[in-house]
Design a protein around this motif. Structure first.
Motif, PDB file in Angstrom:
ATOM      1  N   HIS A  98      -4.922  -8.085 -15.043  1.00  0.00           N
ATOM      2  CA  HIS A  98      -4.538  -7.222 -13.924  1.00  0.00           C
ATOM      3  C   HIS A  98      -5.778  -6.577 -13.301  1.00  0.00           C
ATOM      4  CE1 HIS A  98      -1.957  -4.859 -11.412  1.00  0.00           C
ATOM      5  NE2 HIS A  98      -2.341  -3.714 -11.944  1.00  0.00           N
ATOM      6  N   GLY A 102      -2.122 -10.461  -9.534  1.00  0.00           N
ATOM      7  CA  GLY A 102      -1.042  -9.631  -9.022  1.00  0.00           C
ATOM      8  C   GLY A 102       0.151  -9.545  -9.965  1.00  0.00           C
ATOM      9  N   ARG A 115       3.293 -10.365  -9.601  1.00  0.00           N
ATOM     10  CA  ARG A 115       4.154 -11.549  -9.674  1.00  0.00           C
ATOM     11  C   ARG A 115       3.509 -12.646 -10.507  1.00  0.00           C
ATOM     12  NH1 ARG A 115       5.737 -10.543  -3.782  1.00  0.00           N
ATOM     13  NH2 ARG A 115       7.738  -9.518  -4.033  1.00  0.00           N
ATOM     14  N   LYS A 117       4.912  -3.335 -11.886  1.00  0.00           N
ATOM     15  CA  LYS A 117       5.896  -3.526 -10.816  1.00  0.00           C
ATOM     16  C   LYS A 117       5.211  -3.974  -9.536  1.00  0.00           C
ATOM     17  CE  LYS A 117       9.448  -0.565 -12.505  1.00  0.00           C
ATOM     18  NZ  LYS A 117      10.774  -0.274 -12.159  1.00  0.00           N
ATOM     19  N   ALA A 118       5.841  -4.945  -8.899  1.00  0.00           N
ATOM     20  CA  ALA A 118       5.325  -5.431  -7.615  1.00  0.00           C
ATOM     21  C   ALA A 118       5.792  -4.481  -6.517  1.00  0.00           C
ATOM     22  CB  ALA A 118       5.827  -6.844  -7.339  1.00  0.00           C
ATOM     23  N   ALA A 119       4.928  -4.246  -5.561  1.00  0.00           N
ATOM     24  CA  ALA A 119       5.306  -3.410  -4.422  1.00  0.00           C
ATOM     25  C   ALA A 119       6.392  -4.128  -3.630  1.00  0.00           C
ATOM     26  CB  ALA A 119       4.092  -3.158  -3.536  1.00  0.00           C
ATOM     27  N   LYS A 120       7.370  -3.368  -3.200  1.00  0.00           N
ATOM     28  CA  LYS A 120       8.437  -3.947  -2.399  1.00  0.00           C
ATOM     29  C   LYS A 120       8.125  -3.666  -0.933  1.00  0.00           C
ATOM     30  CE  LYS A 120      11.888  -3.655  -5.958  1.00  0.00           C
ATOM     31  NZ  LYS A 120      13.103  -3.072  -6.444  1.00  0.00           N
ATOM     32  N   PRO A 121       7.809  -4.714  -0.189  1.00  0.00           N
ATOM     33  CA  PRO A 121       7.461  -4.475   1.217  1.00  0.00           C
ATOM     34  C   PRO A 121       8.673  -4.016   2.013  1.00  0.00           C
ATOM     35  CG  PRO A 121       7.595  -6.828   0.765  1.00  0.00           C
ATOM     36  CD  PRO A 121       7.774  -6.119  -0.543  1.00  0.00           C
TER      37      PRO A 121
END
Length: 193
Positions: free
Chosen positions: A65, A70, A72, A106-110
């Motif tokens: 990381h 990333g 995902r 956690k992936a950013a949620k666009p």
């Protein structure tokens, strides 16, 4: 476990994933890459894959990381690694799955892309001369309520023409407002455009 034995075990797992789990060719390719990365990390740090501990795997994920991988991509790696150790457990080659409790960041949620003002005007001005005028008026109102008032689709479909005991929302033409029931069952008032 030496490098040739490790390679053999990884190939057996990939064969299992292809035949028993029926993973798609692209998924198998991604899993093979993930397992190669796992093997490279283990060789670099002198860790035997069959003796991998959760703390070491966690350090590897944190390191990847920091190196710019990333969320995902990390989730995909962890999925491949978790599957390998689950299979190794089923083959009785390991007692526990050191990847089981690990999660990717956690992936950013666009946010959804908003319709530009020009596109909204073009949509509102669109008219089909062959269509039923009543349907054209309805569609124009829908666009105006969605875009002009900033309504969500769920709020729009909950609107009634007037207030009632069963209405989730309504349009009040006298005050030029719409009363809507939004997220979290919160009622709000929005001005009509």
């Amino acid at each position: 476990m030496s490098a040739p034995q490790t390679e053999d075990v990884l190939q057996r797992y990939l064969a299992h994933a292809r035949v028993q789990r029926r993973l798609a060719p692209r998924t198998l390719s991604l899993y093979a890459d993930a397992l190669q990365r796992l093997q490279a990390l283990a060789l670099r740090d002198g860790v035997e894959l069959l003796r991998l501990q959760t703390a070491q795997a966690r350090r590897w994920v944190a390191q990847l990381h920091r190196e710019g991988l990333g969320p995902r991509s990390l989730a995909l790696l962890l999925s491949a690694w978790r599957g390998l150790y689950r299979w190794l457990g089923g083959e009785r080659l390991v007692a526990l799955n050191p990847i089981e409790g690990l999660r990717a960041p956690k992936a950013a949620k666009p946010l959804p892309k908003a319709l530009s003002a020009d596109d909204a005007v073009q949509l509102a001005d669109h008219a089909d001369t062959r269509a039923d005028p009543a349907l054209e008026a309805r569609d124009r109102c829908i666009v105006e309520l969605l875009y002009g008032c900033g309504l969500r689709v769920a709020e729009l479909v909950g609107l009634d023409a007037q207030a009632s005991g069963t209405a989730r929302g309504w349009v009040d033409l006298a005050s030029a407002e719409a009363q809507v029931l939004g997220k979290g069952s919160k009622r709000r008032s929005v001005p009509l455009g």
